[in-house]
Enzyme design. Structure first.
Site, short mmCIF file in Angstrom:
data_model
loop_
_atom_site.label_atom_id
_atom_site.label_comp_id
_atom_site.label_asym_id
_atom_site.label_seq_id
_atom_site.Cartn_x
_atom_site.Cartn_y
_atom_site.Cartn_z
N ASP A 227 5.63 -2.39 -1.73
CA ASP A 227 6.03 -2.70 -0.33
C ASP A 227 7.08 -1.67 0.12
OD1 ASP A 227 4.33 -4.87 0.19
OD2 ASP A 227 5.67 -5.93 -1.19
N THR A 228 6.73 -0.91 0.50
CA THR A 228 7.11 0.47 0.56
C THR A 228 7.65 0.84 1.94
OG1 THR A 228 5.38 0.90 -1.06
CG2 THR A 228 6.18 2.79 0.19
#
Length: 345
Positions: A227-228
């Site tokens: 989750d970048t």
């Protein structure tokens, strides 16, 4: 900073320190993600103390301060990387690792070195597409583009079933090769030259049929040799930064060392436990890494600086954006917002 930067870390981190110490209002989306991970944070005393308020995730609009993170950032501003890999922050990291039966030691952190890696590339429609090399999965985006280069996508409707079918099959073939071969090149031989060769792309392209899908392709046999959060920016001199960062899952491991204001990442999740696999877990080894910023040049000049988020979506997203821009004539916003498929085993 020493190679390309003009400012010291004290200036670069000043705003982040201010937000950590003086606080900021939590946005709606971040509040929702925080709430989703409330149970994870409650499971670790350090994480609960740092990221929960009255035992709860903050509400949208609630002002949050993170003083421990502020202290850590001040230490980094003053001491640079030494402030993280040695001293109180390193001691807190190893203490919480050992508390949970982990193997990290102070020596491990002190011996860490970062490296400058040479990017890998391929040519697509007259542009050079640059990606991170293994242990990153950028090779999957490049291989998918190589496979698609054999089709005249420009004359095809981007949303037509045949167009989507070709892209899905190219991504399937490329990602299965990445999952088979990508590992830390310091510990495993990654056949990059073969994976990116035109001959191998033609071979893999030959597996695609228009009347049926490939159920679950195995990794191919390329010629052997060797989750970048994402942001990009550029300046008036033509310098550009394509940057991506992630703890892997939300709040990473959900474990926070005492007094430092952050949780530990859990990227080792992407190691294999198969001793015969090149990505098998081992000491000092980097796992298969999903985060891959991208740049595209034309005739040696910067043309596109971009990236996408979402694990295995990243090489697929790179293929989507570039084919939308270079084959289907979309603008940047349309290319990013166009519908996508997602392939994952």
């Amino acid at each position: 900073q020493t190679r390309f930067g003009r400012f010291g870390l004290d200036r670069v981190l000043a705003l982040a320190i201010d937000y950590a110490e003086r606080g900021y209002p939590v946005s709606e989306r971040i509040a929702y993600n925080w709430w989703e991970n409330e149970a994870l944070l409650q499971a670790d005393p350090g994480a609960a103390k740092t990221f929960l308020f009255g035992g709860k995730a903050p509400r949208a609009g609630q002002r949050v301060t993170l003083p421990e993170m502020g202290r850590t950032l001040r230490l980094l501003a003053d001491r640079g990387a030494e402030g993280f890999y040695r001293g109180p922050v390193a001691e807190a990291i190893t203490a919480v690792s050992q508390k949970y039966g982990g193997l990290l030691t102070l020596e491990d952190l002190a011996e860490h070195t970062s490296t400058w890696e040479e990017p890998i590339s391929t040519e697509y429609r007259g542009y050079t597409v640059w990606e991170c090399p293994p242990n990153g999965q950028g090779v999957a985006a490049l291989e998918a583009l190589n496979i698609l280069s054999g089709y005249d996508l420009a004359v095809m409707d981007p949303n037509a079933p045949d167009t989507i079918h070709l892209k899905i099959e190219a991504v399937k073939l490329a990602l299965n090769d990445a999952w088979r071969y990508v590992a830390d090149p310091s510990y495993a031989s990654v056949p990059l030259k073969g994976l990116l060769s035109a001959e191998y792309a033609a071979e893999r392209r030959g597996l695609i049929r228009m009347d049926r899908a490939i159920a679950e392709p195995a990794g191919g046999l390329p010629p052997m040799g060797h989750d970048t959060v994402y942001l990009c920016t550029a300046d008036c001199e033509g310098n550009a930064v394509s940057f991506i960062n992630s703890q892997f899952l939300a709040f990473g491991s959900g474990i926070a060392p005492e007094g430092v204001g952050f949780t530990l990442q859990n990227r080792a999740n992407l190691f294999s436990l198969d001793p015969a696999h090149p990505n098998c877990i081992a000491p000092r080894k980097r796992p298969y890494h999903t985060i891959i910023p991208c740049m595209v040049t034309r005739n040696g000049e910067l043309a596109i600086c971009f990236g996408v988020m979402g694990g295995a979506m990243q090489p697929q997203g790179h293929m989507f954006v570039l084919t939308n821009l270079l084959d289907h004539g979309m603008g940047p916003q349309e290319a990013l917002y166009a519908p996508r498929f997602y392939y994952q085993k």
